[in-house]
Design a protein around this motif. Sequence first.
Motif, PDB file in Angstrom:
ATOM      1  N   TYR A 108       0.989  -1.119  -0.026  1.00 42.94           N
ATOM      2  CA  TYR A 108       0.157   0.054   0.040  1.00 42.94           C
ATOM      3  C   TYR A 108       0.769   1.462   0.078  1.00 42.94           C
ATOM      4  N   GLY A 109       2.178   1.247   0.902  1.00 43.51           N
ATOM      5  CA  GLY A 109       2.835   2.374   0.940  1.00 43.51           C
ATOM      6  C   GLY A 109       3.530   2.840  -0.493  1.00 43.51           C
ATOM      7  N   MET A 110       3.968   1.650  -1.034  1.00 46.74           N
ATOM      8  CA  MET A 110       4.550   1.847  -2.501  1.00 46.74           C
ATOM      9  C   MET A 110       3.585   2.450  -3.601  1.00 46.74           C
ATOM     10  N   TRP A 111       2.398   1.602  -3.700  1.00 42.54           N
ATOM     11  CA  TRP A 111       1.697   1.683  -4.750  1.00 42.54           C
ATOM     12  C   TRP A 111       0.418   2.455  -4.786  1.00 42.54           C
ATOM     13  N   SER A 112      -0.015   2.935  -3.448  1.00 36.70           N
ATOM     14  CA  SER A 112      -1.324   3.241  -3.296  1.00 36.70           C
ATOM     15  C   SER A 112      -1.462   4.676  -4.241  1.00 36.70           C
ATOM     16  N   GLY A 113      -0.451   5.400  -4.604  1.00 34.97           N
ATOM     17  CA  GLY A 113      -0.352   6.502  -5.241  1.00 34.97           C
ATOM     18  C   GLY A 113       0.067   6.667  -6.928  1.00 34.97           C
ATOM     19  N   TRP A 114       0.012   5.234  -6.979  1.00 29.74           N
ATOM     20  CA  TRP A 114       0.775   4.821  -8.510  1.00 29.74           C
ATOM     21  C   TRP A 114      -0.254   5.111  -9.530  1.00 29.74           C
ATOM     22  N   THR A 115      -0.159   5.847 -10.849  1.00 29.89           N
ATOM     23  CA  THR A 115      -1.049   5.785 -11.697  1.00 29.89           C
ATOM     24  C   THR A 115      -0.634   4.728 -12.982  1.00 29.89           C
ATOM     25  N   VAL A 116      -1.562   4.478 -13.662  1.00 31.41           N
ATOM     26  CA  VAL A 116      -1.448   3.562 -14.845  1.00 31.41           C
ATOM     27  C   VAL A 116      -0.359   4.073 -15.792  1.00 31.41           C
ATOM     28  N   ASN A 117       0.545   3.280 -16.234  1.00 34.38           N
ATOM     29  CA  ASN A 117       1.688   3.483 -17.229  1.00 34.38           C
ATOM     30  C   ASN A 117       2.738   4.436 -16.723  1.00 34.38           C
ATOM     31  N   GLN A 118       2.553   4.563 -15.312  1.00 34.25           N
ATOM     32  CA  GLN A 118       3.965   5.326 -14.642  1.00 34.25           C
ATOM     33  C   GLN A 118       4.855   4.280 -14.504  1.00 34.25           C
ATOM     34  N   LEU A 119       6.070   4.791 -14.962  1.00 40.90           N
ATOM     35  CA  LEU A 119       7.218   3.804 -14.819  1.00 40.90           C
ATOM     36  C   LEU A 119       8.092   4.208 -13.680  1.00 40.90           C
ATOM     37  N   VAL A 120       8.742   3.090 -13.218  1.00 39.91           N
ATOM     38  CA  VAL A 120       9.595   3.183 -11.894  1.00 39.91           C
ATOM     39  C   VAL A 120      10.852   2.524 -12.055  1.00 39.91           C
ATOM     40  N   GLN A 121      11.651   2.549 -10.964  1.00 42.57           N
ATOM     41  CA  GLN A 121      13.029   1.957 -11.076  1.00 42.57           C
ATOM     42  C   GLN A 121      12.667   0.661 -10.617  1.00 42.57           C
ATOM     43  N   ASN A 122      13.628  -0.338 -10.417  1.00 41.09           N
ATOM     44  CA  ASN A 122      13.717  -1.567  -9.753  1.00 41.09           C
ATOM     45  C   ASN A 122      13.764  -1.458  -8.279  1.00 41.09           C
ATOM     46  N   LEU A 123      12.333  -1.439  -7.736  1.00 40.48           N
ATOM     47  CA  LEU A 123      12.317  -1.092  -6.214  1.00 40.48           C
ATOM     48  C   LEU A 123      12.541  -2.496  -5.366  1.00 40.48           C
ATOM     49  N   LYS A 124      13.160  -2.208  -4.375  1.00 39.41           N
ATOM     50  CA  LYS A 124      13.172  -3.238  -3.276  1.00 39.41           C
ATOM     51  C   LYS A 124      12.244  -3.134  -2.232  1.00 39.41           C
ATOM     52  N   PHE A 125      11.744  -4.340  -1.995  1.00 40.60           N
ATOM     53  CA  PHE A 125      10.430  -4.538  -1.330  1.00 40.60           C
ATOM     54  C   PHE A 125      10.504  -3.944   0.046  1.00 40.60           C
ATOM     55  N   TYR A 126      11.558  -4.253   0.812  1.00 37.54           N
ATOM     56  CA  TYR A 126      11.872  -3.611   2.289  1.00 37.54           C
ATOM     57  C   TYR A 126      12.709  -2.438   2.237  1.00 37.54           C
ATOM     58  N   ALA A 127      13.874  -2.703   1.402  1.00 35.22           N
ATOM     59  CA  ALA A 127      14.864  -1.546   1.853  1.00 35.22           C
ATOM     60  C   ALA A 127      14.395  -0.080   1.170  1.00 35.22           C
ATOM     61  N   ASP A 128      13.454  -0.186   0.189  1.00 34.76           N
ATOM     62  CA  ASP A 128      12.825   1.167  -0.248  1.00 34.76           C
ATOM     63  C   ASP A 128      11.456   1.161   0.433  1.00 34.76           C
ATOM     64  N   ALA A 129      11.141   0.730   1.669  1.00 33.39           N
ATOM     65  CA  ALA A 129       9.796   1.039   2.225  1.00 33.39           C
ATOM     66  C   ALA A 129       9.662   2.444   2.299  1.00 33.39           C
ATOM     67  N   THR A 130       8.368   2.839   2.150  1.00 33.18           N
ATOM     68  CA  THR A 130       8.218   4.058   2.486  1.00 33.18           C
ATOM     69  C   THR A 130       7.467   4.717   3.647  1.00 33.18           C
ATOM     70  N   GLU A 131       7.599   5.821   4.048  1.00 37.87           N
ATOM     71  CA  GLU A 131       7.046   6.228   5.505  1.00 37.87           C
ATOM     72  C   GLU A 131       5.858   5.871   5.578  1.00 37.87           C
ATOM     73  N   LEU A 132       4.869   5.819   4.768  1.00 34.53           N
ATOM     74  CA  LEU A 132       3.523   5.781   4.572  1.00 34.53           C
ATOM     75  C   LEU A 132       3.290   4.181   4.730  1.00 34.53           C
ATOM     76  N   GLY A 133       3.852   3.679   4.210  1.00 35.47           N
ATOM     77  CA  GLY A 133       3.809   1.902   4.371  1.00 35.47           C
ATOM     78  C   GLY A 133       4.247   1.439   5.701  1.00 35.47           C
ATOM     79  N   ILE A 134       5.390   2.112   6.276  1.00 36.42           N
ATOM     80  CA  ILE A 134       5.594   1.805   7.739  1.00 36.42           C
ATOM     81  C   ILE A 134       4.581   2.301   8.923  1.00 36.42           C
ATOM     82  N   GLU A 135       4.029   3.407   8.475  1.00 36.01           N
ATOM     83  CA  GLU A 135       3.177   4.038   9.517  1.00 36.01           C
ATOM     84  C   GLU A 135       1.906   3.066   9.559  1.00 36.01           C
TER      85      GLU A 135
END
Length: 327
Positions: free
Chosen positions: A220-247
């Motif tokens: 949820y923290g990583m993808w709740s704000g994602w929009t279709v066709n938005q390209l991202v880098q190769n993200l690590k599941f834990y090491a790139d955890a967002t503040e929202l996800g941790i909250e």
Amino acid sequence: MKVLLCGDGNGAHVFSCLAGHQEDIEVCIFSRYAPVRDKWTEVIKNGGVLKIACTNPDGSSSEFQGNPYLITDDAEQAMKDVGLIVFMNPAFTHNDYLTEIAPFIKPGTTLIALPGHAGLEYAARKILKEKRQDVNIIAFESLPWACKVSEIGTFGEVFGFKKLLAGGPLQLNTPKESTMEAVKALQHCLGKFPELKVTDFAFGIAMNAPNYVLHPSLMYGMWSGWTVNQLVQNLKFYADATELGIEVMGKLSEEAVAVSKALQETCPSLNVVPIIGIYDWLLSAYDNKIADKTNLYTAVRSNEAYAQIYHPLKSVEGGRFVPDFFF
């Protein structure tokens, strides 16, 4: 002893190799997923041997080699002369596997699931019916390790062993002797780590299970704000955890602890293991792997055992990615 392993993913690869490494253990894999089953079978037929490289709790490295003696989708063949059944597959596949092997389960059989929560007790009640009274079903809170298979049937890695892993029977009044005997057999399959801790009843295991809290919150923290066709880098599941996800993770954990405390106050006879928050669980499981223990955010992001685990992504043009929500 013949061990039937239901599943064919990351954990199943590691378990089949570690258990099969023991001279007195034979591992048969029951796989319902043809692409993995066929590829793994082909590797073995061509003389390949599965290798698992491990980073041990003391920081040293070791490697295990071994193949299951059989990989099959025939439930009757898989269940022949089985001494122990191990479920090491996603919770949403428990029903399907249990349905297929149910006709061949004999009284006195032991089934151990890692992880064993998310409704396995209800599936057993529905599918096994009266037969479940004669089956010892034991649930553990998660996989024994953080691991990844990079090539089916050929190579995988254990990035970190959990220090402790708790489990217990799914049914009240299960004879303690039969549970302890089964867990001893499982410990023999796994090796020295993690140390398996047994409780009287698996209610606390379900409430303590980390996957409920870790995975949805980080997604949820990583993808709740994602929009279709938005390209991202190769993200690590834990090491790139967002503040929202941790909250969100912290709030989910607090809620699980509060619910568990309320249930224990209402029904003290449950006699469950103490329910701990996700931060404390991480420290108990990966104490020597966490570089920064300041708080939940730093503990998740700095866990060495999680460092090589990535979000499920699909590669697109220009070396960029989009999330693979159907992984």
